[in-house]
Design a protein around this motif. Structure first.
Motif, PDB file in Angstrom:
ATOM      1  N   GLN A  53       0.680  -1.083  -0.049  1.00 15.48           N
ATOM      2  CA  GLN A  53       0.078  -0.022  -0.022  1.00 15.48           C
ATOM      3  C   GLN A  53       0.793   1.204  -0.009  1.00 15.48           C
ATOM      4  OE1 GLN A  53      -3.426  -0.599   0.239  1.00 15.48           O
ATOM      5  NE2 GLN A  53      -3.752   1.487  -0.187  1.00 15.48           N
ATOM      6  N   LYS A  54       0.805   2.038  -0.988  1.00 10.90           N
ATOM      7  CA  LYS A  54       1.356   3.315  -1.039  1.00 10.90           C
ATOM      8  C   LYS A  54       0.844   4.479  -0.263  1.00 10.90           C
ATOM      9  CE  LYS A  54       4.309   1.677  -4.068  1.00 10.90           C
ATOM     10  NZ  LYS A  54       5.892   1.436  -3.656  1.00 10.90           N
ATOM     11  N   PRO A  55       1.612   5.363   0.094  1.00 15.45           N
ATOM     12  CA  PRO A  55       1.097   6.597   0.955  1.00 15.45           C
ATOM     13  C   PRO A  55      -0.038   7.262   0.362  1.00 15.45           C
ATOM     14  CG  PRO A  55       3.524   6.701   0.793  1.00 15.45           C
ATOM     15  CD  PRO A  55       2.961   5.608  -0.042  1.00 15.45           C
ATOM     16  N   TRP A  56      -0.228   7.201  -0.997  1.00  8.62           N
ATOM     17  CA  TRP A  56      -1.361   7.785  -1.678  1.00  8.62           C
ATOM     18  C   TRP A  56      -2.466   6.902  -1.754  1.00  8.62           C
ATOM     19  CZ3 TRP A  56       3.546   7.072  -3.732  1.00  8.62           C
ATOM     20  CH2 TRP A  56       3.636   6.196  -4.487  1.00  8.62           C
ATOM     21  N   GLY A  57      -2.543   5.777  -1.443  1.00 12.70           N
ATOM     22  CA  GLY A  57      -3.653   4.852  -1.389  1.00 12.70           C
ATOM     23  C   GLY A  57      -3.668   3.747  -2.452  1.00 12.70           C
ATOM     24  N   GLN A  58      -2.603   3.794  -3.245  1.00 13.17           N
ATOM     25  CA  GLN A  58      -2.665   2.933  -4.324  1.00 13.17           C
ATOM     26  C   GLN A  58      -1.753   1.718  -3.841  1.00 13.17           C
ATOM     27  OE1 GLN A  58      -0.368   4.031  -7.604  1.00 13.17           O
ATOM     28  NE2 GLN A  58      -1.568   2.788  -9.026  1.00 13.17           N
ATOM     29  N   LYS A  59      -2.333   0.383  -4.138  1.00 16.21           N
ATOM     30  CA  LYS A  59      -1.435  -0.746  -3.877  1.00 16.21           C
ATOM     31  C   LYS A  59      -1.006  -1.161  -5.140  1.00 16.21           C
ATOM     32  CE  LYS A  59      -2.107  -4.943  -1.240  1.00 16.21           C
ATOM     33  NZ  LYS A  59      -3.149  -5.654  -0.540  1.00 16.21           N
ATOM     34  N   VAL A  60       0.417  -1.402  -4.984  1.00 13.29           N
ATOM     35  CA  VAL A  60       1.386  -1.826  -6.308  1.00 13.29           C
ATOM     36  C   VAL A  60       2.271  -3.027  -6.033  1.00 13.29           C
ATOM     37  CG1 VAL A  60       2.820  -0.863  -7.957  1.00 13.29           C
ATOM     38  CG2 VAL A  60       1.091   0.687  -7.022  1.00 13.29           C
ATOM     39  N   GLY A  61       2.473  -3.651  -7.053  1.00 11.43           N
ATOM     40  CA  GLY A  61       3.367  -4.778  -6.791  1.00 11.43           C
ATOM     41  C   GLY A  61       3.899  -5.205  -8.342  1.00 11.43           C
ATOM     42  N   TYR A  62       5.102  -5.518  -8.407  1.00  9.65           N
ATOM     43  CA  TYR A  62       5.755  -5.877  -9.681  1.00  9.65           C
ATOM     44  C   TYR A  62       6.329  -7.382  -9.695  1.00  9.65           C
ATOM     45  CZ  TYR A  62       6.180  -0.851  -9.939  1.00  9.65           C
ATOM     46  OH  TYR A  62       6.015   0.678  -9.896  1.00  9.65           O
ATOM     47  N   VAL A  63       6.025  -7.730 -10.964  1.00  7.69           N
ATOM     48  CA  VAL A  63       6.754  -8.989 -11.357  1.00  7.69           C
ATOM     49  C   VAL A  63       7.331  -9.175 -12.722  1.00  7.69           C
ATOM     50  CG1 VAL A  63       4.912 -10.405  -9.964  1.00  7.69           C
ATOM     51  CG2 VAL A  63       4.344  -9.654 -12.386  1.00  7.69           C
ATOM     52  N   ARG A  64       8.138 -10.124 -12.945  1.00  5.51           N
ATOM     53  CA  ARG A  64       8.560 -10.067 -14.356  1.00  5.51           C
ATOM     54  C   ARG A  64       8.137 -11.543 -14.957  1.00  5.51           C
ATOM     55  NH1 ARG A  64      12.403  -6.993 -16.706  1.00  5.51           N
ATOM     56  NH2 ARG A  64      13.245  -6.382 -14.731  1.00  5.51           N
ATOM     57  N   ASP A  65       7.651 -11.434 -16.117  1.00  8.43           N
ATOM     58  CA  ASP A  65       7.265 -12.500 -17.094  1.00  8.43           C
ATOM     59  C   ASP A  65       8.384 -13.274 -17.517  1.00  8.43           C
ATOM     60  OD1 ASP A  65       7.819 -11.348 -19.373  1.00  8.43           O
ATOM     61  OD2 ASP A  65       5.754 -11.476 -20.132  1.00  8.43           O
ATOM     62  N   LEU A  66       8.090 -14.411 -18.052  1.00  3.08           N
ATOM     63  CA  LEU A  66       9.114 -15.415 -18.562  1.00  3.08           C
ATOM     64  C   LEU A  66      10.067 -14.807 -19.723  1.00  3.08           C
ATOM     65  CD1 LEU A  66       7.164 -18.902 -18.220  1.00  3.08           C
ATOM     66  CD2 LEU A  66       8.928 -18.017 -16.732  1.00  3.08           C
ATOM     67  N   ASP A  67       9.308 -13.803 -20.348  1.00  2.00           N
ATOM     68  CA  ASP A  67       9.921 -13.262 -21.530  1.00  2.00           C
ATOM     69  C   ASP A  67      10.814 -12.105 -21.093  1.00  2.00           C
ATOM     70  OD1 ASP A  67       8.947 -14.978 -23.484  1.00  2.00           O
ATOM     71  OD2 ASP A  67       7.150 -13.795 -23.492  1.00  2.00           O
ATOM     72  N   GLY A  68      10.765 -11.665 -19.797  1.00  5.24           N
ATOM     73  CA  GLY A  68      11.562 -10.482 -19.224  1.00  5.24           C
ATOM     74  C   GLY A  68      10.858  -9.361 -19.259  1.00  5.24           C
ATOM     75  N   ILE A  69       9.470  -9.382 -19.457  1.00  4.66           N
ATOM     76  CA  ILE A  69       8.765  -8.031 -19.544  1.00  4.66           C
ATOM     77  C   ILE A  69       8.282  -7.827 -18.125  1.00  4.66           C
ATOM     78  CG2 ILE A  69       6.387  -7.086 -20.342  1.00  4.66           C
ATOM     79  CD1 ILE A  69       6.918  -8.849 -22.720  1.00  4.66           C
ATOM     80  N   LEU A  70       8.602  -6.588 -17.597  1.00  4.50           N
ATOM     81  CA  LEU A  70       8.233  -5.917 -16.431  1.00  4.50           C
ATOM     82  C   LEU A  70       6.676  -5.646 -16.098  1.00  4.50           C
ATOM     83  CD1 LEU A  70       9.292  -4.975 -13.715  1.00  4.50           C
ATOM     84  CD2 LEU A  70       9.346  -2.839 -14.733  1.00  4.50           C
ATOM     85  N   ILE A  71       6.074  -6.077 -15.218  1.00  5.95           N
ATOM     86  CA  ILE A  71       4.609  -6.088 -15.166  1.00  5.95           C
ATOM     87  C   ILE A  71       4.247  -5.436 -13.868  1.00  5.95           C
ATOM     88  CG2 ILE A  71       2.381  -7.180 -15.087  1.00  5.95           C
ATOM     89  CD1 ILE A  71       3.589  -9.607 -16.578  1.00  5.95           C
ATOM     90  N   LYS A  72       3.542  -4.429 -13.972  1.00  2.00           N
ATOM     91  CA  LYS A  72       3.200  -3.604 -12.529  1.00  2.00           C
ATOM     92  C   LYS A  72       1.688  -3.908 -12.380  1.00  2.00           C
ATOM     93  CE  LYS A  72       2.421   1.148 -10.870  1.00  2.00           C
ATOM     94  NZ  LYS A  72       2.760   2.484 -11.437  1.00  2.00           N
ATOM     95  N   ILE A  73       1.348  -4.550 -11.027  1.00  2.41           N
ATOM     96  CA  ILE A  73       0.122  -4.743 -10.939  1.00  2.41           C
ATOM     97  C   ILE A  73      -0.317  -3.742  -9.984  1.00  2.41           C
ATOM     98  CG2 ILE A  73      -1.507  -6.520 -10.179  1.00  2.41           C
ATOM     99  CD1 ILE A  73       0.553  -8.885 -10.952  1.00  2.41           C
ATOM    100  N   ALA A  74      -1.374  -3.060 -10.308  1.00  2.47           N
ATOM    101  CA  ALA A  74      -1.813  -1.755  -9.270  1.00  2.47           C
ATOM    102  C   ALA A  74      -3.269  -1.729  -9.184  1.00  2.47           C
ATOM    103  CB  ALA A  74      -1.111  -0.701  -9.867  1.00  2.47           C
ATOM    104  N   SER A  75      -3.654  -1.036  -8.080  1.00  2.00           N
ATOM    105  CA  SER A  75      -4.849  -0.520  -8.084  1.00  2.00           C
ATOM    106  C   SER A  75      -5.074   0.779  -8.545  1.00  2.00           C
ATOM    107  CB  SER A  75      -5.382  -0.646  -6.431  1.00  2.00           C
ATOM    108  OG  SER A  75      -4.649   0.012  -5.750  1.00  2.00           O
ATOM    109  N   LEU A  76      -6.291   1.246  -8.898  1.00  2.00           N
ATOM    110  CA  LEU A  76      -6.612   2.443  -9.046  1.00  2.00           C
ATOM    111  C   LEU A  76      -6.499   3.492  -7.714  1.00  2.00           C
ATOM    112  CD1 LEU A  76      -9.853   2.155 -11.170  1.00  2.00           C
ATOM    113  CD2 LEU A  76      -7.803   2.823 -12.028  1.00  2.00           C
ATOM    114  N   ILE A  77      -6.095   4.679  -8.146  1.00  2.00           N
ATOM    115  CA  ILE A  77      -5.979   5.510  -7.034  1.00  2.00           C
ATOM    116  C   ILE A  77      -7.222   6.253  -6.632  1.00  2.00           C
ATOM    117  CG2 ILE A  77      -4.757   7.831  -6.410  1.00  2.00           C
ATOM    118  CD1 ILE A  77      -2.726   7.255  -8.341  1.00  2.00           C
TER     119      ILE A  77
END
Length: 77
Positions: A53-77
């Protein structure tokens, strides 16, 4: 017989920008960040940052897929 000798034109220095280690970033905005993050990990994504949970209220996590692409998984603000 005459020969013409020409010098090759000097190459211009490449104007390169600093390269980011991330070639792409995909952003996913699911209804449930934790569930989407867990599904990505179950599908072999590499955990980079667990959802927080970020201070501005958004929840954010990061993963990298098998092709090396960065994926941000986040809630709306």
């Amino acid at each position: 017989m005459t020969a013409t000798i020409t010098r090759p034109k000097p190459k211009k220095a490449a104007t390169s920008k600093p390269q980011s280690p991330y070639k792409r970033l995909h952003v996913i905005i699911p209804d449930d960040v934790d569930a989407a993050f867990n599904r990505a990990v179950e599908a072999s994504a590499v955990i980079l940052v667990v959802p927080k949970q970020k201070p501005w209220g958004q929840k954010v996590g990061y993963v990298r897929d098998l092709d090396g692409i960065l994926i941000k998984i986040a809630s709306l603000i």
